[in-house]
Write an enzyme that holds these catalytic residues in place. Structure first.
Site, PDB file in Angstrom:
ATOM      1  N   ASP A   1       0.829  -1.211   0.000  1.00 46.14           N
ATOM      2  CA  ASP A   1       0.000   0.000   0.000  1.00 46.14           C
ATOM      3  C   ASP A   1       0.860   1.256   0.000  1.00 46.14           C
ATOM      4  O   ASP A   1       2.102   1.186   0.030  1.00 46.14           O
ATOM      5  CB  ASP A   1      -0.938  -0.062   1.219  1.00 46.14           C
ATOM      6  CG  ASP A   1      -2.333   0.444   0.908  1.00 46.14           C
ATOM      7  OD1 ASP A   1      -2.447   1.400   0.120  1.00 46.14           O
ATOM      8  OD2 ASP A   1      -3.304  -0.095   1.469  1.00 46.14           O
TER       9      ASP A   1
ATOM     10  N   GLU B   1      -1.119   1.740  -5.108  1.00 44.91           N
ATOM     11  CA  GLU B   1      -0.992   3.204  -4.963  1.00 44.91           C
ATOM     12  C   GLU B   1      -2.163   3.893  -5.638  1.00 44.91           C
ATOM     13  O   GLU B   1      -2.105   5.083  -5.927  1.00 44.91           O
ATOM     14  CB  GLU B   1       0.392   3.705  -5.391  1.00 44.91           C
ATOM     15  CG  GLU B   1       0.845   3.393  -6.797  1.00 44.91           C
ATOM     16  CD  GLU B   1       0.343   4.390  -7.808  1.00 44.91           C
ATOM     17  OE1 GLU B   1      -0.780   4.142  -8.315  1.00 44.91           O
ATOM     18  OE2 GLU B   1       1.040   5.363  -8.132  1.00 44.91           O
ATOM     19  N   TRP B   2      -3.221   3.144  -5.881  1.00 40.25           N
ATOM     20  CA  TRP B   2      -4.547   3.648  -6.279  1.00 40.25           C
ATOM     21  C   TRP B   2      -4.555   4.403  -7.614  1.00 40.25           C
ATOM     22  O   TRP B   2      -5.439   5.231  -7.868  1.00 40.25           O
ATOM     23  CB  TRP B   2      -5.144   4.550  -5.184  1.00 40.25           C
ATOM     24  CG  TRP B   2      -4.799   4.147  -3.798  1.00 40.25           C
ATOM     25  CD1 TRP B   2      -5.149   2.980  -3.191  1.00 40.25           C
ATOM     26  CD2 TRP B   2      -4.019   4.873  -2.829  1.00 40.25           C
ATOM     27  NE1 TRP B   2      -4.650   2.931  -1.917  1.00 40.25           N
ATOM     28  CE2 TRP B   2      -3.957   4.088  -1.665  1.00 40.25           C
ATOM     29  CE3 TRP B   2      -3.397   6.119  -2.842  1.00 40.25           C
ATOM     30  CZ2 TRP B   2      -3.268   4.492  -0.516  1.00 40.25           C
ATOM     31  CZ3 TRP B   2      -2.706   6.529  -1.705  1.00 40.25           C
ATOM     32  CH2 TRP B   2      -2.654   5.720  -0.561  1.00 40.25           C
ATOM     33  N   GLY B   3      -3.556   4.153  -8.448  1.00 42.01           N
ATOM     34  CA  GLY B   3      -3.509   4.847  -9.740  1.00 42.01           C
ATOM     35  C   GLY B   3      -2.954   6.256  -9.651  1.00 42.01           C
ATOM     36  O   GLY B   3      -2.975   6.995 -10.635  1.00 42.01           O
TER      37      GLY B   3
ATOM     38  N   ASP C   1     -10.189   3.179  -3.472  1.00 44.31           N
ATOM     39  CA  ASP C   1     -10.956   2.041  -2.955  1.00 44.31           C
ATOM     40  C   ASP C   1     -12.360   1.945  -3.560  1.00 44.31           C
ATOM     41  O   ASP C   1     -13.130   2.907  -3.541  1.00 44.31           O
ATOM     42  CB  ASP C   1     -11.083   2.141  -1.435  1.00 44.31           C
ATOM     43  CG  ASP C   1      -9.731   1.966  -0.745  1.00 44.31           C
ATOM     44  OD1 ASP C   1      -8.704   1.908  -1.447  1.00 44.31           O
ATOM     45  OD2 ASP C   1      -9.711   1.897   0.488  1.00 44.31           O
TER      46      ASP C   1
HETATM   47  C1  GLA Z   1      -6.139   1.167   1.655  1.00 45.56           C
HETATM   48  C2  GLA Z   1      -6.270   0.167   0.515  1.00 45.56           C
HETATM   49  C3  GLA Z   1      -7.370  -0.813   0.857  1.00 45.56           C
HETATM   50  C4  GLA Z   1      -7.067  -1.527   2.163  1.00 45.56           C
HETATM   51  C5  GLA Z   1      -6.861  -0.511   3.262  1.00 45.56           C
HETATM   52  C6  GLA Z   1      -6.345  -1.151   4.534  1.00 45.56           C
HETATM   53  O1  GLA Z   1      -7.256   1.974   1.734  1.00 45.56           O
HETATM   54  O2  GLA Z   1      -6.532   0.831  -0.689  1.00 45.56           O
HETATM   55  O3  GLA Z   1      -7.524  -1.758  -0.181  1.00 45.56           O
HETATM   56  O4  GLA Z   1      -5.929  -2.330   1.995  1.00 45.56           O
HETATM   57  O5  GLA Z   1      -5.928   0.486   2.882  1.00 45.56           O
HETATM   58  O6  GLA Z   1      -6.116  -0.234   5.536  1.00 45.56           O
END
Ligand code: GLA
Length: 515
Positions: A228, A270-272, A293
């Site tokens: 993450d 890293e969510w893009g 998310d």
């Molecule tokens: C981030 C990630 C999620 C999850 C949470 C856990 O938000 O994007 O998928 O792993 O952390 O805290």
């Protein structure tokens, strides 16, 4: 050639072209295939309207100018290259590895503990979940990557020894027995950490401890690491939205994994933020989260935001708009991940209800329109599963598998004809073709020459849509196709030039066309 050498060669090739900052190509310059398996790269310019052409192709591959794609078969493992000429002027080199030992030939399918189990994850939960996955037929359906997400740790700070110790009440025997147990059932074992000093839920992270952590993961038998990106700003090396920062922290872990001696999949999360689909290969990562998310609903928050959806709640609707722009980057061993599936949660996920349009927390429950919120409805869940399959996104379940699974959820999530689209050996992501009156059309080329077509109704009312051969260059007009309805698992009337589709609000028709 060892993985490290391949990486270095690719990096040299790409840097030679000055590739990453402003590539004229919308698509990956680093591609993968397996010997004898049909290969395809759809070639799209970064700037619409510019011409594209592939040259210097290795034997076995040809350029299809009508459809703007490179395709063919290469039987011999090895390193290959070709060039893409964009706008008649810019040359972009593509490096193709053909290998039988890729880390991830097809997307991962499995379960992650985050959305429902959260900080209650334990050795018992993992054992019981693993048994349920086997006993309920989910392993047979393909779900085998079972991962512990955040909150397995002994606290916000690691012990003075530096060793990444798990919580000693929930994991009284350490992590190795968990890995051993999963492996004994034929499952793969995943763990979670963050490229900073703390995880998203403020447990200790791996920054500065990459080697000790990677070695521990190897000892525990870990097969994949969800890595993450929270709290990277507090390291003091720059803003997390700077690509060099992202590359730096992920590369540190990639190198530690290389040194630890076990082939652990680095699954970036890293969510893009820094367009990881453009540089994931530089850190040896075959799969990465492409979105923030994903939440258990159709419309995320802010609801009207589809232009800049990276840091908002991601409903199924937002995922459809994000993937519309990045589908050309997916390929074998190189997958954009749209995040865990919310199908099956039914609003009961602690981590998946926030940031949804119209959903709020009343202190006890998540509510919408004065009623307890129940998450995706059946049509939305079918759209979610269909499109995750179309995108070759990983399929990670995240509801509590130990509880009774509703027959409709089970039928959807183990639908072998849909899963076959996800696991197709050519690893393509569906191409976004058009959106007309709120109905999106996506097509995916499959290894055996079949074409999967998804028609998604984005509207809040039913849609009556006419699909015709002229809408996509993937379907030849004048040829009769057999058509299989993959969600309902039934044959449709043969297709020659057009068909009408009635689609419920937020629903999808997923069709497989065979000559
Ligand atoms: C981030 C990630 C999620 C999850 C949470 C856990 O938000 O994007 O998928 O792993 O952390 O805290």
């Amino acid at each position: 050639m060892k993985r490290k050498e391949i990486f270095t060669l690719a990096l040299a090739l790409c840097m030679g072209a000055g590739a990453f900052a402003e590539s004229p190509l919308k698509g990956s310059q680093r591609t993968f295939s397996r010997p004898g398996v049909r290969y395809m790269q759809k070639v799209r310019p970064a700037e619409e309207g510019r011409t594209v052409l592939a040259t210097d192709l290795p034997d076995g591959l040809v350029w299809n100018s009508k459809r703007r794609l490179v395709e063919g078969h290469i039987n011999r493992p090895g390193e290959y290259s070709y060039n893409i000429i964009v706008g008649g002027a810019d040359t972009v080199p593509v490096h193709l590895t053909v290998s039988d030992s890729l880390l991830l030939p097809t997307p991962m399918m499995g379960w992650l503990s985050w959305n429902v189990v959260q900080n209650r994850v334990s050795e018992d939960v993992m054992r019981e979940t693993a048994l349920a996955i086997r006993d309920k037929g989910l392993l047979d359906a393909g779900y085998k990557y079972i991962g512990i997400d955040d909150d397995w740790h002994c606290g916000a700070e690691r012990p003075p020894s530096g060793y990444p110790a798990p919580d000693s009440i929930r994991f009284p025997n350490g992590m190795k027995p968990v890995g051993d147990f999963l492996h004994s059932l034929g499952l793969k074992f995943g763990i979670y950490s963050t490229a900073a000093l703390h995880t998203c839920d403020v447990q200790f992270g791996s920054y500065g401890h990459e080697d000790v952590d990677a070695r521990a993961y190897a000892d525990w038998g870990v097969d994949f690491l969800k890595y993450d990106y929270c709290h990277v700003n507090s390291i003091g090396i720059g803003d997390y939205r700077e690509r060099r920062v992202g590359k730096y922290v992920y590369k540190r872990m990639a190198e530690a994994i290389e040194r630890c001696g076990r082939p652990i999949i680095l699954y970036m999360c890293e969510w893009g933020t820094n367009s990881p689909w453009e540089w994931a290969h530089e850190v040896d990562s075959p799969v990465w989260r492409a979105t923030h998310d994903h939440r258990d609903g159709w419309n995320g928050y802010p609801a009207d935001n589809i232009a800049n959806v990276r840091h908002t709640g991601i409903g199924v609707r937002q995922a459809l708009y994000i993937m519309r722009d990045i589908w050309p980057y997916t390929g074998v061993n190189h997958f954009n991940d749209a995040d865990m599936l919310c199908a099956g949660i039914h609003g009961r996920g602690d981590g998946s209800n926030a940031l949804l349009d119209g959903v709020s927390f009343d202190g006890t429950n998540f509510v919408k329109d004065g009623k307890i919120y129940e998450g995706l409805n059946a049509d939305e869940a079918a759209t979610e599963f269909a499109m995750w399959c179309m995108w070759s996104s990983p399929l990670f379940l995240t509801f509590d598998i130990r509880n009774e699974i509703a027959p409709a959820d089970m039928a959807l999530l183990t639908n072998p004809e849909m899963i076959a689209i996800n696991q197709d050996a050519m690893g393509q992501a569906a191409e976004f073709v058009s959106e007309l009156d709120g109905v999106q059309l996506w097509v995916k080329d499959l290894e055996n020459g079949d074409i999967a077509v998804a028609v998604v109704n984005m509207n809040d009312v039913p849609a009556d849509y006419e699909f015709s051969a002229g809408l996509t260059d993937a379907i030849d007009s004048g040829i009769q196709y057999k058509v299989r309805n993959l969600i309902d698992r039934k044959d449709e009337a043969p297709f020659t030039c057009r068909m009408r589709l009635q689609i419920p609000p937020h629903g999808t028709r997923l069709l497989r066309f065979s000559k």
